[in-house]
Each structure stands twice: as C-alpha cells, then as structure tokens.
Write a protein that holds these residues in place. Structure first.
Motif: not given
Length: 311
Positions: A93-107
């Motif tokens: 786990w990394t905060s960067a990966n979590q951010l990317e996943a959340e951004q992809a979901k938001a998109k």
C-alpha cells in the motif's frame, strides 16, 4: 523538505516504534512475573495515614486485553503496511496508489454526469440547472480570481457578462479560448504615430469614435495619423476591431485598460500584452464544454430566460 530527510530519520522512527512495542510487552511480562510480598489479608504491608492500606489486586482483565490488542495491532500494521524505515509492507500500500484509485473511481462517476451533457447545445445547457451549477462551481473556483465572482471583470480583465468579445462569444470560440488560452498584444505605436502631440491627437480621435469626451480639433488632426500609423490593420477601417486578432472595438464605450486621454496615450506609447493561460492541463474536454456553456449563458441571460419561459 527533501534537504532535511536522511536515513538517520528512518532509523530514528524505527527505534521509537520498536521501543514502544517492547516497552508495552515488558510492562505486561513483568506484571505477570513479579509477585510482590503480601500479608495474609492480601495487603502489601504499605500503610498511609495509619489506616489506609495497599491491596495487591491484579490488573483489570479489560485493561490487560486492550494492552495485548494494542501490541498485536502494532505488529500486524508493521507487517502489512509501510511503517518501519523503507519496508513497504506485505500489501504494498502507498498513499499515491490510494489517491490514484480514488481519482479513477471519481472519474468514472464524473463521466456518468457529463455524458448527459454530451449531446446538449450551449442553449440547452444554459437551461439545465445541473449543468449551470457545475459550470458555476468551476468558474468560481478557478476563473473568478481574475474575472470576479460576478464575472464582470476589472481593469485588464474582460467583463464576461456583456456582448463585447475580443475573440468572439460563440460557445465554440469560448471553448477554444479556455482550451488554448489567449495572448493579446498591442505593440508600442508612438514611433509610428509621430511626436507626443501627434499621439495626443490620435488619442482624441480614438475617443471621438465612441462619442466619448474629446477635443474635436485634435480628433480631426488625429484621424489621418491613426490611419497612416497602421492602426486600421488591427482595429479595422471602421475601428470596430478584428476578433480573429483579438483587436478591440474602439467605437463602443468599453475600455479594458482604462478610460480617458491619458490612458489611451499610455497604450499608444507603451503598448500592452494580455495573457490568459490555457486550462486544458486542469480541465477535461467535458468540463471545458460545460464551463464554456456557463460563460456563454452569462451574456445571454435574457435570451435564455425567455427561451425557458416558452419551453
């Protein structure tokens, strides 16, 4: 901040974390191992104020349980997640990966919203409450810093609520402006005009074009100087501007950089360069399209209102 980070800090953090777990474990271990002397009545023999005696009671089970859970949680966290130096954890786990996943979901969710506007014209979006709400929020969070929250601009920043457009006010042109930005430049023209007195005459001629207060005699002298200096090349023979070049209309009473003889003389002498940045790096094409529809609606409010009443 990178100047202050070194492997020494990692070791420092690891040492504190390991020490905390070992300390907690040690407290439990010695609590179970050490058996203080007790009398037959269960007291330790300590007496205060002649009557207050200390009993040797075990720690509450709930307290011991929480202590053990805390230790186990700490060890599991270190095993699964990054927490000890450069160790990345079993989960990766990394905060960067979590951010990317959340951004992809938001998109994905965002795409569902904008899909409804894909087939709408600017006129239709202007009558759609959701589209205008989205456009307004984008505008207020990004564009209002220059154009104002009411979009009426200020000195050097165009008013977006009137029908005076430097490059054109169609929905397509506004999309083009937001996407690519604009650079408007008027070069210093004093040398082409002539003497300071000639510049003053041209300034008065420019004022006369819009019926603004001016010196009639100076304006008459300034007209041929205006034409000979090549001002019509950008502003047109009728001085109504050229939207393809972003040259302003000089026959109305809209002054982007100040009104009056002194302000116009300054522009002739020093020229002016205005820059609007491109926003394509920040907004998607769908966002720009909705934002452009919102801006378009600001100068077509009455027409949009009338259409809404008829529909």
């Amino acid at each position: 901040m990178s100047d202050f980070i070194s492997t020494g800090w990692e070791l420092y953090e690891v040492a504190i974390a390991v020490w905390a777990i070992l300390f907690c474990s040690g407290v439990l271990y010695f609590n179970f191992k050490m058996k203080p002397h007790t009398a037959d009545d269960g007291t330790t023999g300590h007496v205060w104020d002649e009557t207050l005696r200390e009993f040797n009671n075990p720690l509450p089970r709930w307290w011991v349980g929480l202590y053990i859970i805390t230790i186990i949680f700490g060890i599991l966290y270190w095993t699964l997640y990054p927490g000890i130096g450069t160790y990345k954890g079993l989960l990766g786990w990394t905060s960067a990966n979590q951010l990317e996943a959340e951004q992809a979901k938001a998109k994905v969710e965002e795409a569902k919203i904008y899909a409804r506007f894909a087939s709408m014209s600017a006129e239709d979006m202007a009558k759609d409450q959701q589209a205008m709400g989205i456009g307004q929020r984008i505008f207020l969070n990004n564009c209002a810093v220059c154009h104002g929250s009411d979009a009426k601009g200020s000195k050097g920043f165009p008013n977006l609520t009137d029908d005076d457009w430097l490059y054109g006010g169609s929905h397509e042109t506004i999309i083009e402006t937001i996407t690519g930005g604009r650079v408007g430049m008027m070069p210093p023209m004093a040398a082409a005009v002539g003497t300071p007195e000639d510049v003053k005459d041209v300034a008065n001629y420019v004022l006369s074009l819009s019926g603004s207060p001016h010196d009639d005699a100076a304006a008459q002298r300034g007209k041929p100087k205006f034409e000979n200096a090549g001002c019509t090349g950008c502003h047109g023979a009728d001085a109504k501007g050229t939207q393809a070049m972003g040259a302003p209309n000089l026959t109305d009473k809209i002054w982007l950089h100040g009104f009056g003889e002194a302000a116009i003389i300054e522009r002739i002498n020093n020229g002016k360069t205005n820059t609007m940045p491109s926003w394509s790096y920040k907004f998607s094409k769908d966002q720009i399209r909705v934002l452009a529809a919102y801006i378009w609606s600001l100068s077509h409010k009455q027409a949009t209102a009338d259409a809404a009443k008829k529909s």
